[in-house]
Every structure is written in C-alpha cells, then in structure tokens.
Design a protein around this motif. Structure first.
Motif, PDB file in Angstrom:
ATOM      1  N   GLU B 308       0.835  -1.212   0.000  1.00  0.00           N
ATOM      2  CA  GLU B 308       0.000   0.000   0.000  1.00  0.00           C
ATOM      3  C   GLU B 308       0.862   1.250   0.000  1.00  0.00           C
ATOM      4  O   GLU B 308       0.564   2.230  -0.688  1.00  0.00           O
ATOM      5  CB  GLU B 308      -0.880   0.025   1.251  1.00  0.00           C
ATOM      6  CG  GLU B 308      -2.199  -0.699   1.084  1.00  0.00           C
ATOM      7  CD  GLU B 308      -2.957  -0.690   2.386  1.00  0.00           C
ATOM      8  OE1 GLU B 308      -3.198  -1.785   2.885  1.00  0.00           O
ATOM      9  OE2 GLU B 308      -3.261   0.407   2.897  1.00  0.00           O
ATOM     10  N   THR B 311       2.133   1.723  -3.344  1.00  0.00           N
ATOM     11  CA  THR B 311       1.101   2.231  -4.255  1.00  0.00           C
ATOM     12  C   THR B 311       0.918   3.739  -4.095  1.00  0.00           C
ATOM     13  O   THR B 311       0.944   4.487  -5.084  1.00  0.00           O
ATOM     14  CB  THR B 311      -0.256   1.523  -3.972  1.00  0.00           C
ATOM     15  OG1 THR B 311      -0.055   0.125  -4.082  1.00  0.00           O
ATOM     16  CG2 THR B 311      -1.314   1.982  -4.945  1.00  0.00           C
ATOM     17  N   ILE B 312       0.744   4.171  -2.839  1.00  0.00           N
ATOM     18  CA  ILE B 312       0.486   5.610  -2.649  1.00  0.00           C
ATOM     19  C   ILE B 312       1.728   6.429  -2.991  1.00  0.00           C
ATOM     20  O   ILE B 312       1.615   7.552  -3.480  1.00  0.00           O
ATOM     21  CB  ILE B 312      -0.056   5.934  -1.236  1.00  0.00           C
ATOM     22  CG1 ILE B 312       0.930   5.517  -0.150  1.00  0.00           C
ATOM     23  CG2 ILE B 312      -1.419   5.304  -1.024  1.00  0.00           C
ATOM     24  CD1 ILE B 312       0.507   5.983   1.238  1.00  0.00           C
ATOM     25  N   ALA B 313       2.898   5.844  -2.776  1.00  0.00           N
ATOM     26  CA  ALA B 313       4.132   6.554  -3.152  1.00  0.00           C
ATOM     27  C   ALA B 313       4.221   6.639  -4.674  1.00  0.00           C
ATOM     28  O   ALA B 313       4.574   7.679  -5.234  1.00  0.00           O
ATOM     29  CB  ALA B 313       5.346   5.842  -2.576  1.00  0.00           C
ATOM     30  N   ALA B 314       3.857   5.537  -5.355  1.00  0.00           N
ATOM     31  CA  ALA B 314       3.942   5.527  -6.816  1.00  0.00           C
ATOM     32  C   ALA B 314       2.994   6.550  -7.432  1.00  0.00           C
ATOM     33  O   ALA B 314       3.346   7.222  -8.404  1.00  0.00           O
ATOM     34  CB  ALA B 314       3.596   4.129  -7.339  1.00  0.00           C
TER      35      ALA B 314
END
Lengths: 234, 412
Positions: B308, B311-314
C-alpha cells in the motif's frame, strides 16, 4: 511532438559481485495519445522499462525524457511530485487502498497528491466514475467489488488527475478474458476521451493485438516495433 | 490534515483487535499511573499536613546557625527581643502569611517528685500557636484543649512512663543561658498524642512561663513558626522572605536570620521525596509501556502495508504525507488511551474516596485516604502519553516514508 524519448537507456542490477543488464541500450519515442504495448517473456525487461518511464527507478545509463523532463535529474521528492502530476498507474493487482471506498480511491490522488479544490474534485471523480461505469458502486469498499470492477476503479484513479501518461503493468493478468478485454476497451475509450497516452505491458498475445504500437522486448533489448490499426508512430 | 486523520482512523479500525489491545495497554498504564499518583499524592499531602499542621508549621525563621545546632536547643542562639520584634514586623507585612507564632525552645528535666527524665519544651503563645499548627488541639487526647499559664502539655508516652495524669503537679528544671539552674512547678493541663510515634518528647508551656523558667530579662525567641494561606506558594514565599531578612547582617557581614521550609526541618521530607521518586519511576514505566506498544503496533502496521505504501508513493504521495499518515495513527492511539485512561482513572479515584479507605501515620490512626485527581496531573499524563505515542511512531513512519516505491510494490 514526442511525449517519451528514450536514448540508449540501460538498467543494470547488481547481484552480489555480478552485474545483470535488465535493459541494454534501449531507444524509442512515443507520441502523446498513443496506445502502446510492451510485450515479451518474463525477464525481458518490460516491468523495468515501465518503472523507468514511471520515474519509479532510474536508468543506469542513457537518457530518458518524459513530458519534457529528464527523469534522471529528479530527486526523490521531485520524482513523487512529477508522478503525481504527469503519470497515472494501473497495477496488475489493482492496488486499491482497502480502507477507502471506490469514490475515495478515485479521489485520493486529487486530495492527497494534487490538493484539488473540493468542487473540482467532486466533478472530476463523478465524471470518471461515470466513464468507467462505477457510479452505482461508489460507496463500496474494494473487498466488496469484483476484480474487473477493481481494475476499472484503478483506471479511473489513474486518469483522475488528467495525466499525460498512464502506465499499466500487466493490467489484465489477474482478470478473465472477457473482463480483460473490457478493461482494455475501457483504456482505449479513455485514451480517446482524455487524449492520454497509455502504455501497458503484457505477455498475453491476444491482448497485445489491441495495442496500436507494439514494442517487443527480449533479454533487455528492443527487438521489434509494430504499428497496428493504421496508426504509425514514425 | 482531516483526510490523514480519516485514513489513520480507518487503518486503526481495520485491525480492530490489535488496536483494541494496544489502546487497552495504554489505558491500563494511564489508569495505573493516575490512581497511583492520586493515592500516593494524597498520602504524601496528608503526611505533610500532619507534620506541618501538628508541629512544624510550613516554614520557620531562626537565628543563623540555630538549626545546625538544633539538637542541643542552644539558648545562646535565640533571637533577642529586638531582633524578634524586627522579624515579627517583617512577618506582619507579608500578605501570604496566615499566622505566625514565636517559640522558645529549651531542654529541661521533668520530675514528678519521684522520678526525673528529660523533656524538650516549647514556650508558645497559645492563640498564635494554635493558629499556626491547628492540629495541635486535636492531639490533646486528655485534658482541656487550651493552654493556660502554669499548665504544661506533656507527650503521651512521657505521661505513661512517669505515671502522670492530667491535674498532677510536676516540676520543670532548666538551665538558662548563663548556666544557672531554675525550677518551676506546673500543673499537667493535657496529654499530647505523638505525631511521629515513640520518642516524641516535645511538651508545651506558655511563652511567659518559659521566659520565667529561663529567667530571661527580656523575652527571647528560638524560632518563628509560619503558616501560609497557600501551601503551594511555600518556596516562592521562603525565597522572598529570605531575601527580605538577608538585608540584616551581623558584625561578620553575614545574615542574622535564616529561613527554613518544613522540608529542611523534618526527616519525613525524605519519605515525601521517596514517594515522588516512586511516582517518577511509575511514570517511566508508563512511558515504556506506551513506547513499546505503539512502536510494536506501528512497525507491524508498516510491515503489513508495504505494498500500500508502494502504491500511494507511486501515485505521487509525498514522503512527508506518508510519514504524517503513520504518525497520526500513533497519535490517535495515544489520544484514545489517554482519554479512556483518564476517565476510568478518575472514576476509580472517586470509588476509592467513596470507599473511605483508612491508613495510619505514626501514632495517628484511621486517617481517611482522600485521593484527588488534579487537572494538572491529567494534563501532564495525557501530554506525556501523546508525545511518547508520536515519538514511538516516528521511526516506523520514517521508514515507511523512505521506502522506495519500486521495492515496496514488489513486496509480497
């Protein structure tokens, strides 16, 4: 006009004392609003290439310009900001945030990355929900919807910030064929509607045929470039 | 910021059992500290109250050097009449003082005509002394609760040992400053219960009787006992009084007077300090509980949500936003633990008070424990828990914010 320009980009990984070349001097150009696929067997360098284009990783050598930005020159924070403003991501496992509803997942990049005003946020999320056909499910959590629906939400999340480019790494790998075609059709429709460049990787030959430009990778080298459906990328 | 809180709270609710366990641990820690602080604080305050209100007063003024020789009760270190008047005038000017009492302290021989023993005597002006040490009257277990001229209040154990009763006549013999010996008959006016247990040998006579026994040409004073209107202001008051009295210097250029708080005059101060030290260590335990439990749960949270985070970093979430998400989770856990702990702790303290638990202190029996929860304690405990919670979540949060999205996304 070119959206992505790759000149002899290399990516080496260090495994102990051995250096492994994941990409070997790959060069290509991609125009805006293209629908591009990178194909190849496992280990051919598809994911590595998408990671480099998506500023999730840096090339070991060569030059990679994405949306007029030299990605190698960006530091960690600049990379994050660049991704937030220019690139959307669709993941193989959907990667929705489980504690957020469908609506909130799509809203997340506007809220937490771009800090978009509330009214504009509502308009854009509602438009994307309608575009991917998930308006009815907007209050459901990811564990309450199917895999295909999750990927539609992921497509909406990737597009909500109006990015120049959407990267999708094996977006259909976890979907059945019918759903996979639906997702690819949706991506195409979104490309047509929002003029966003879509680049996806796959090893599914049937899905590959849906792309307009197909790059074939093998052992980290670009082996072939095919243009389909009358669209020529030069 | 509101969205970070929303996500943090939902993530906490996602692992309900773990969140409940961690919050419970913090809550129990807070309850334990709060109840301990309230009860021990109550015990300490009652102990201090017994000592200051029965014997010492809140502070005392002496001639410089007197306290260093106080075991000898040195008459040659008494304050002269002139010096005593000057001190009295200064004390009259201090608005913080509720009452003050001059005392003549001396050692003497106590005789019932058949046996003789030693006694420490305090010559006091009754109305002034009772105003400074209001519990003194409650210590008079036999006889009239007053002090007349010619009467002596003697300690309980001395009365038993010497087989003396109220109304008996006894003789006090004392040596004065010049070395001459004088004696005077007294009628036993009352028997005093000891504050501190066996060994208490302090008796009381009227100030004028003390002047007479010691054949003072003019009344001298061994010490001034002071009672303040507000005990909490003791140290500020004594510092100010010290400065005021230090203006008067002796021939050697040193201050004539010295001011002492009860803490410098009673060995029971060490018990009070021990209670403070114990409370400090209990607080340290609370900090350790919060630190370990929050850090543990946050490390787990980061480990379980690596993909997660990737994901949020990406998708462009900045590292400081990711850091904020996890710190706020720790912060929320701390808030929940502190709030519930304070509420339950306050209820428990109320139950303790309703139960009227009694304890003994020295010879004082059946003192009722009156635990109080001070708002300052609630505030300090809450702030401590919240700050420690944030500190504990910083390391895992920092780790999450520094994760490379590409590696985090690969995590299985």
């Amino acid at each position: 006009m070119v959206l992505i320009q790759a000149e002899k980009i290399r990516k080496d990984y260090q495994a102990g004392e051995v250096s492994i070349a994941a990409l070997k001097e790959v060069s290509f150009e991609i125009e805006p609003a293209s629908f591009v696929s990178f194909v190849g067997p496992s280990g051919s360098g598809k994911t590595t290439l998408l990671n480099l284009i998506g500023c999730l990783d840096r090339p070991t050598g060569g030059k990679l310009i994405v949306a007029d930005t030299d990605t190698a020159a960006l530091d960690r924070k600049q990379s994050a900001a660049f991704r937030g403003n220019n690139i959307g991501f669709i993941f193989q496992d959907f990667n929705l945030i489980p504690v957020l509803t469908v609506y909130e997942n799509i809203e997340y990049p506007l809220l937490m990355v771009q800090n978009t005003p509330v009214e504009e946020r509502k308009t854009r999320v509602a438009a994307l929900l309608a575009a991917v056909g998930m308006s009815e499910q907007k209050d459901k959590y990811p564990d309450q919807i199917s895999g295909g629906q999750k990927q539609r939400v992921a497509v909406a999340r990737a597009l909500v910030t109006n990015p120049k480019l959407v990267l999708a790494d094996e977006p259909t790998a976890n979907l059945d064929h019918t759903t996979a075609y639906m997702v690819i059709d949706l991506m195409k429709k979104m490309r047509d509607e929002f003029k966003t460049t879509f680049i996806f990787s796959t090893h599914d030959q049937k899905i590959v045929k849906e792309a307009e430009i197909i790059y074939s990778l093998e052992d980290g080298e670009l082996m072939d470039r095919q243009v389909q459906g009358g669209k020529n990328n030069g | 910021m509101g969205n970070l809180f929303k996500i943090a709270v939902r993530n906490l609710l996602r692992y309900k059992r773990r969140t409940l366990l961690t919050a419970s641990l913090i809550t129990i820690g807070v309850i334990f500290v709060l109840v301990f602080m309230s009860v021990s604080g109550s015990f300490k305050n009652m102990m201090i109250g017994q000592i200051t209100d029965s014997m010492l007063g809140h502070a005392q003024v002496h001639r410089t050097g007197y306290v260093a020789s106080i075991d000898n009760l040195p008459l040659n270190l008494n304050l002269t009449e002139g010096a005593a008047k000057r001190v009295g005038a200064v004390l009259d000017d201090r608005p913080e003082i509720a009452a003050w009492s001059p005392r003549i302290k001396f050692g003497g021989m106590f005789s019932n005509f058949a046996e003789t023993t030693n006694i420490r005597l305090n010559g006091v002006i009754p109305e002034k002394e009772f105003a400074v040490v209001p519990l003194l009257t409650s210590r008079i277990i036999e006889g009239e609760k007053e002090m007349k001229r010619g009467a002596i209040l003697i300690p309980e154990l001395l009365a038993k040992g010497m087989k003396v009763k109220v109304g008996d006549v006894v003789v006090i013999v004392a040596t004065n400053k010049d070395g001459s010996v004088n004696g005077k008959q007294f009628k036993v006016g009352g028997i005093l219960q000891s504050v501190t247990g066996p060994g208490g040998r302090d008796g009381y006579i009227h100030f004028d009787d003390a002047v007479e026994v010691l054949r003072m040409e003019e009344p001298e004073v061994s010490e001034f006992a002071i009672r303040l209107k507000k005990f909490d202001g003791l140290h500020v008051f004594t510092a100010a009084l010290d400065v005021r009295l230090a203006q008067e210097l002796n021939k050697d250029g040193k201050p004539v007077f010295e001011v002492h708080t009860w803490e410098q005059l009673s060995p029971f101060y060490n018990i009070a300090r021990m209670i403070d030290v114990m409370t400090f260590f209990i607080k340290l335990m609370l900090i350790a509980i919060v630190l370990i439990s929050i850090m543990n749960v946050m490390i787990m949270a980061v480990y379980e949500r690596i993909r997660e985070i990737g994901t949020i970093a990406a998708i462009g979430t900045l590292p400081e936003t990711i850091l904020g998400m996890f710190v706020i989770e720790g912060f929320c856990l701390g808030i929940v633990g502190a709030v519930i702990g304070n509420i339950v702790g306050a209820v428990l303290v109320s139950i303790i008070n309703i139960s009227r638990i009694t304890f003994n202190f020295g010879m004082q029996q059946g003192l009722v424990l009156q635990a109080t929860v001070r708002p300052a304690d609630l505030f300090i405990i809450s702030i401590t828990v919240i700050i420690v919670s944030v500190i504990a979540s910083l390391q895992p949060a920092f780790k999450a914010s520094r994760m490379e999205p590409i590696e985090a996304l690969r995590h299985v």
